[in-house]
Design a protein around this motif. Structure first.
Motif, PDB file in Angstrom:
ATOM      1  N   ARG A   1       0.814  -1.228   0.000  1.00 42.40           N
ATOM      2  CA  ARG A   1       0.000   0.000   0.000  1.00 42.40           C
ATOM      3  C   ARG A   1       0.841   1.268   0.000  1.00 42.40           C
ATOM      4  O   ARG A   1       0.338   2.355  -0.231  1.00 42.40           O
ATOM      5  CB  ARG A   1      -0.994  -0.001   1.175  1.00 42.40           C
ATOM      6  N   LYS A   2       2.157   1.123   0.275  1.00 44.42           N
ATOM      7  CA  LYS A   2       3.021   2.306   0.280  1.00 44.42           C
ATOM      8  C   LYS A   2       3.873   2.410  -0.981  1.00 44.42           C
ATOM      9  O   LYS A   2       4.829   3.160  -1.048  1.00 44.42           O
ATOM     10  CB  LYS A   2       3.885   2.311   1.542  1.00 44.42           C
TER      11      LYS A   2
ATOM     12  N   MET B   1       3.605   8.432  -4.361  1.00 40.37           N
ATOM     13  CA  MET B   1       2.742   8.585  -3.182  1.00 40.37           C
ATOM     14  C   MET B   1       2.303  10.043  -3.014  1.00 40.37           C
ATOM     15  O   MET B   1       1.118  10.330  -2.792  1.00 40.37           O
ATOM     16  CB  MET B   1       3.534   8.133  -1.950  1.00 40.37           C
TER      17      MET B   1
ATOM     18  N   HIS C   1      -1.485  11.399  -3.286  1.00 45.05           N
ATOM     19  CA  HIS C   1      -2.128  11.838  -2.047  1.00 45.05           C
ATOM     20  C   HIS C   1      -1.927  13.313  -1.730  1.00 45.05           C
ATOM     21  O   HIS C   1      -2.576  13.847  -0.842  1.00 45.05           O
ATOM     22  CB  HIS C   1      -1.669  10.970  -0.881  1.00 45.05           C
TER      23      HIS C   1
ATOM     24  N   ALA D   1      -4.922   5.805   7.860  1.00 44.01           N
ATOM     25  CA  ALA D   1      -4.315   4.761   7.024  1.00 44.01           C
ATOM     26  C   ALA D   1      -4.256   5.163   5.549  1.00 44.01           C
ATOM     27  O   ALA D   1      -3.481   4.595   4.781  1.00 44.01           O
ATOM     28  CB  ALA D   1      -5.096   3.460   7.169  1.00 44.01           C
ATOM     29  N   ASP D   2      -5.056   6.125   5.164  1.00 42.09           N
ATOM     30  CA  ASP D   2      -5.114   6.536   3.759  1.00 42.09           C
ATOM     31  C   ASP D   2      -4.439   7.877   3.488  1.00 42.09           C
ATOM     32  O   ASP D   2      -4.675   8.475   2.427  1.00 42.09           O
ATOM     33  CB  ASP D   2      -6.578   6.614   3.285  1.00 42.09           C
TER      34      ASP D   2
ATOM     35  N   THR E   1       1.106   3.514  10.801  1.00 43.03           N
ATOM     36  CA  THR E   1      -0.296   3.300  10.429  1.00 43.03           C
ATOM     37  C   THR E   1      -0.664   4.172   9.226  1.00 43.03           C
ATOM     38  O   THR E   1      -1.443   3.774   8.366  1.00 43.03           O
ATOM     39  CB  THR E   1      -1.232   3.637  11.615  1.00 43.03           C
ATOM     40  N   SER E   2      -0.079   5.361   9.176  1.00 48.43           N
ATOM     41  CA  SER E   2      -0.321   6.266   8.037  1.00 48.43           C
ATOM     42  C   SER E   2       0.436   5.765   6.814  1.00 48.43           C
ATOM     43  O   SER E   2       1.112   4.746   6.854  1.00 48.43           O
ATOM     44  CB  SER E   2       0.142   7.680   8.392  1.00 48.43           C
ATOM     45  N   LEU E   3       0.355   6.517   5.725  1.00 52.38           N
ATOM     46  CA  LEU E   3       1.124   6.154   4.525  1.00 52.38           C
ATOM     47  C   LEU E   3       2.569   6.637   4.604  1.00 52.38           C
ATOM     48  O   LEU E   3       3.369   6.332   3.717  1.00 52.38           O
ATOM     49  CB  LEU E   3       0.441   6.720   3.276  1.00 52.38           C
TER      50      LEU E   3
END
Lengths: 261, 261
Positions: free
Chosen positions: A43-44, A98, A102, B157-158, B181-183
């Motif tokens: 996810r990263k 990323m 984001h 988390a997003d 927990t974060s990106l």
């Protein structure tokens, strides 16, 4: 060995900058449409349709400018490059994907040109900041087409340090002592942006685990401006492999190499 | 209680934005001249002649706009404010002085207006990025005079997380778990810039040890946009004292408060 005369190199430099500006315009236009985002290793670690379409564009343009060259490109649309012999271009279509996804900010387009392993031309485009760092040892380095002055040889103790979050948190290479010796760490999340900040004198150095396309352009531009780039143990970087790479002022490099373990 | 009608508030908002723009122009002009830099509590805590001259200017302008108000200002050129009763302005003439001196980038001018402790108007000016975040709950929030949309309620988390280097390195408040927990973490070194990134939706939150002038404007603007601000234990912030302060989306705040220790 395939030599390029200075006049031809200056012309190639102008053409490559035009390609970078066109790439930026296309990326900005695509940011206004719906993007597709996929995970690579987790996810990263992301890739988008824009990484792919921009890499496709850059590879196509390099083929037009330099048909016999080999191209090493992040998303695999170039060649399987096994040697730095002859003309080799190294491409990162979106560095800091990323951030691109984001933040819609703080990402770069990068491209570099090596001849027989020699750093020849490099390009880092801070897309949202609209700052194009371009050039090389023979043609000089410009920021948005204006000559860029070399950064001062500031010591580690007198400057801010570009850190990588995993290396800092896990104290790899004694990174926490590097940071506490400096005036403080800064973490942006894009090698291209952070290396451009070293070029601009905003940081005295940057240390991160990097892949060839993360540091290929930064090496060309940095060395042209009197900065030094090496592996974290001080040995030369290898343009075809990944590792912990340090780009810094001469003085900061000395201090950092004495601290890293 | 000293009330201000909406029309008067809108007029004050316009005047305060003009003051911010004038302050920015003066700071930019002074960056072209030789600056004097002094240490406050140590080599990582700086003040310059520009911090002082800009605070002098802002205090003077606030006295003109709101003569009866009390002013709490970082460098001490305002009043000794002991209560939030009535009109109180809170001023940070250069937020991120380290960046101002060593990067000539990534710093902010901030100003906030509270009535009887109620967040009323706030201003964060990213000087080099030329981005002025301005407004409050009654007049709305603008970025360079255009309405600014509220950031989406993105989960921890997003999203990317704005960290403070000391808290992250020493794992205060379980910060390393917040970050993992974060990106990923981002560290800029200016509360004003990082809070503006939360306003812009580039970060889902920011946690740092802050003084009132570091978060006074961010609180006004953030709460106006549906963000939440609290101490790290979830209790309300106190505008006259320092502490670990969290500004985040509602969803990220919930996740962070469940992780911090």
């Amino acid at each position: 060995m395939i030599k390029v005369e200075l006049a031809a190199l200056a012309e190639l430099n102008a053409s490559a900058q035009a390609v970078m500006r066109q790439a930026r315009a296309q990326v900005l236009a695509k940011m206004g449409t719906k993007m597709t985002v996929a995970e690579k290793t987790g996810r990263k670690d992301l890739v988008t349709n824009v990484d792919r379409s921009n890499e496709h564009f850059l590879v196509q343009q390099i083929r037009r400018l330099d048909p016999a060259a080999q191209i090493l490109a992040e998303e695999g649309l170039g060649d399987e490059v096994k040697s730095m012999a002859g003309h080799v271009w190294i491409v990162d279509p979106i560095d800091g994907t990323m951030n691109f996804v984001h933040q819609r900010n703080h990402f770069a387009i990068m491209m570099a040109f090596y001849i027989d392993g020699e750093p020849t031309l490099g390009y880092i485009y801070d897309v949202m900041g609209d700052k194009l760092y371009a050039g090389g040892p023979a043609v000089g380095v410009t920021l948005n087409a204006e000559p860029l002055a070399a950064p001062l040889d500031v010591s580690l103790a007198d400057g801010l340090f570009g850190a990588s979050a995993p290396l800092l948190i896990h104290d790899r290479f004694n990174m926490q002592q590097v940071v506490s010796t400096s005036l403080g760490p800064r973490i942006v999340g894009s090698a291209g942006i952070q290396i451009s900040q070293v070029l601009a004198g905003e940081l005295v150095g940057y240390l991160s685990y990097l892949r060839p396309w993360d540091f290929a352009a930064g090496r060309v531009l940095g060395e042209s401006l009197g900065l030094v780039i090496s592996q974290v143990d001080g040995t030369p970087v290898n343009m075809l492999s990944s590792g912990a790479v340090l780009i810094a002022t001469k003085s900061a490099q000395r201090a950092i190499l004495a601290i890293v373990k």
